[in-house]
Design an enzyme around this catalytic site. Structure first.
Site, PDB file in Angstrom:
ATOM      1  CE  LYS A   1      -1.711   1.530   4.105  1.00  0.00           C
ATOM      2  NZ  LYS A   1      -1.439   2.930   4.457  1.00  0.00           N
ATOM      3  CG  ASN A   2       2.233   2.632   3.502  1.00  0.00           C
ATOM      4  OD1 ASN A   2       1.091   2.935   3.176  1.00  0.00           O
ATOM      5  ND2 ASN A   2       2.564   2.402   4.757  1.00  0.00           N
TER       6      ASN A   2
ATOM      7  NE  ARG B   1      -0.876  10.474  10.353  1.00  0.00           N
ATOM      8  CZ  ARG B   1      -1.050   9.397   9.572  1.00  0.00           C
ATOM      9  NH1 ARG B   1      -2.241   8.870   9.447  1.00  0.00           N
ATOM     10  NH2 ARG B   1      -0.038   8.906   8.889  1.00  0.00           N
TER      11      ARG B   1
ATOM     12  CB  CYS C   1      -4.744   5.880  10.797  1.00  0.00           C
ATOM     13  SG  CYS C   1      -5.235   4.434   9.871  1.00  0.00           S
TER      14      CYS C   1
ATOM     15  CG  ASP D   1       2.920   1.347   9.554  1.00  0.00           C
ATOM     16  OD1 ASP D   1       3.139   1.550   8.345  1.00  0.00           O
ATOM     17  OD2 ASP D   1       2.628   2.253  10.354  1.00  0.00           O
TER      18      ASP D   1
ATOM     19  NE  ARG E   1      -7.331   4.162   5.642  1.00  0.00           N
ATOM     20  CZ  ARG E   1      -6.960   5.287   6.214  1.00  0.00           C
ATOM     21  NH1 ARG E   1      -7.447   5.617   7.392  1.00  0.00           N
ATOM     22  NH2 ARG E   1      -6.099   6.088   5.635  1.00  0.00           N
TER      23      ARG E   1
END
Ligand code: EPZ
Length: 419
Positions: free
Chosen positions: A23-24, A122, A117, A307, A399
């Site tokens: 995903k990242n 952030r 999230c 993570d 997600r």
């Protein structure tokens, strides 16, 4: 609209799982495509909520997108945008990467701030710092960003006061076509950043120093078309390895890359797992033994990834012994703790520290998922808990984890989704 999962435990997780694309990695690479006015083919893109929101955003501004399973064909030849009023931007953190490419293509942008999230505040100050430093006039208040290119560079050297994956990507994207040599110091070096640099260089960019603390970029006139395959997801891999470890089982994760999760494998070995690796698979076997607890400190790559902190908090909750976890990246990545305590875990949370006193069993309860890695950790907890676990607000998990029900059912987990 999936609302909750129900899992009957305990289960021993044994079997095989095919790891999806990262995903990242997929997200920064997709936003990089906005710099290229040609058709790009990207393979191994996972079917995830954050990716789908990004593709919806792109279509809204005129970008051509075709999708065949995990292949995306994208053509950003025409971009028509002057003001982003889309609430899609607020749904994901990755939308911050619209700033650099849209400024380069359209010279100005007005958009609301990104979401993501809820891991505490952030900020985007490091992104703003980079853009201002490299010739962007930018105003940011009441969650609205207004920016335009004004050419004057403050200097050609960026020095980050702290490592930031997102701001490192922004600094690379805004620098690609600048005529002067740009030097980026104290940049992040996650595998997903290296993957993005590899993609951009394959399209003709001149980016040097990937995987080190300093990246140097020589400007090019334009980027060309290419075909590219995304890196496997190291966090998904680590998650399934932990799932099997805490159930005293054995698992093979294939279609992955053992070289990008060394810190995770090191901790799993310390916890008693027998690990075998080949070029694209990892085999873990607990030999039916209970995990030993391990101390964890999260830090930027190559250190232990934030993570994976919630998943290892769970591992420590059911391991032998006392352990300490220090979360150095996100101030509020602790929403899993209260839920694990409901299930019988013995945990103390003080500031950014978590102290776990291992218990032999946890028990099925009705619990609440608050963010992506909390959600997956509660699913793993449900897999090993005695009795029925009902997890509410489980949609967060879509997600970051592709085909999650199918993958867990293939591992013989009694799991079902309730709409
Ligand atoms: C990326 O988030 C990942 N998201 C996160 O994955 C990952 O946990 C994080 O990097 C790891 O550092 C994506 O790639 C889409 P940061 P990002 O900028 O870029 C502070 C997941 O679960 N900071 O590296 O937002 C920030 O508050 C997600 O897959 C500033 O102070 O993370 C944090 O404390 C969660 N100012 C630290 O830096 C800024 O301008 C690292 O954040 C930006 C960040």
């Amino acid at each position: 609209m999936i609302k909750k999962f129900i899992i009957l435990g305990p289960n021993k997780i044994e079997g095989e799982v095919k790891i999806s694309g990262s995903k990242n990695s997929a997200l920064p690479i997709l936003y990089s495509c906005l710099l290229i006015k040609k058709e790009i083919i990207i393979k191994n893109i996972p079917n995830l909520k954050d990716i789908n929101i990004t593709l919806k955003l792109f279509k809204k501004i005129g970008i051509k997108i075709k999708r065949e399973k995990n292949i995306i064909i994208i053509n950003a030849k025409y971009i028509n945008i002057n003001y982003f009023s889309s609430n899609l931007i607020k749904k994901i953190r990755a939308s911050i990467w619209l700033l650099a490419p849209i400024l380069i293509r359209c010279k100005k942008i007005k958009m609301n701030t990104p979401g993501g999230c809820k891991l505490g505040y952030r900020p985007i100050d490091l992104h703003i710092y980079v853009l201002k430093h490299l010739g962007v006039k930018i105003k940011y208040k009441n969650n609205i960003i207004k920016a335009k290119i004004n050419k004057k560079l403050t200097s050609n050297v960026i020095l980050f006061k702290k490592k930031s994956v997102g701001a490192t990507i922004t600094s690379i994207l805004i620098s690609i076509f600048i005529k002067k040599k740009i030097i980026i110091k104290n940049c992040s070096k996650e595998p997903e950043i290296i993957d993005t640099i590899n993609f951009l260089n394959k399209c003709g960019a001149k980016i040097y120093g990937k995987g080190t603390n300093t990246i140097t970029i020589y400007g090019v006139k334009k980027l060309s078309s290419c075909k590219y395959k995304i890196l496997p997801d190291r966090i998904e891999t680590g998650t399934y390895l932990v799932a099997s470890a805490i159930s005293r089982g054995k698992i093979i994760c294939y279609n992955t890359n053992p070289n990008i999760l060394k810190s995770i494998l090191y901790k799993l070995k310390l916890s008693g797992a027998k690990i075998k690796i080949k070029n694209d698979f990892i085999k873990l076997d607990m030999k039916n033994k209970r995990c030993k607890s391990v101390n964890i400190i999260t830090n930027p790559y190559p250190y232990f990834p934030t993570d994976m902190q919630p998943q290892f908090t769970l591992l420590n909750c059911i391991s032998k012994g006392k352990s300490l976890i220090k979360e150095n990246i996100f101030k509020k990545r602790f929403s899993h703790i209260k839920q694990l305590k409901k299930m019988g875990a013995n945990i103390k949370h003080i500031n950014n520290k978590i102290i776990c006193y291992g218990v032999k069993k946890i028990f099925g309860k009705t619990i609440i998922a608050k963010d992506l890695r909390c959600a997956i950790t509660l699913i793993l907890a449900g897999c090993i808990a005695y009795g029925k676990t009902t997890i509410k607000y489980i949609n967060h998990v879509y997600r970051g984890y592709e085909n999650i029900i199918k993958k867990f059912k293939n591992l013989k987990i009694k799991i079902k989704k309730i709409n």
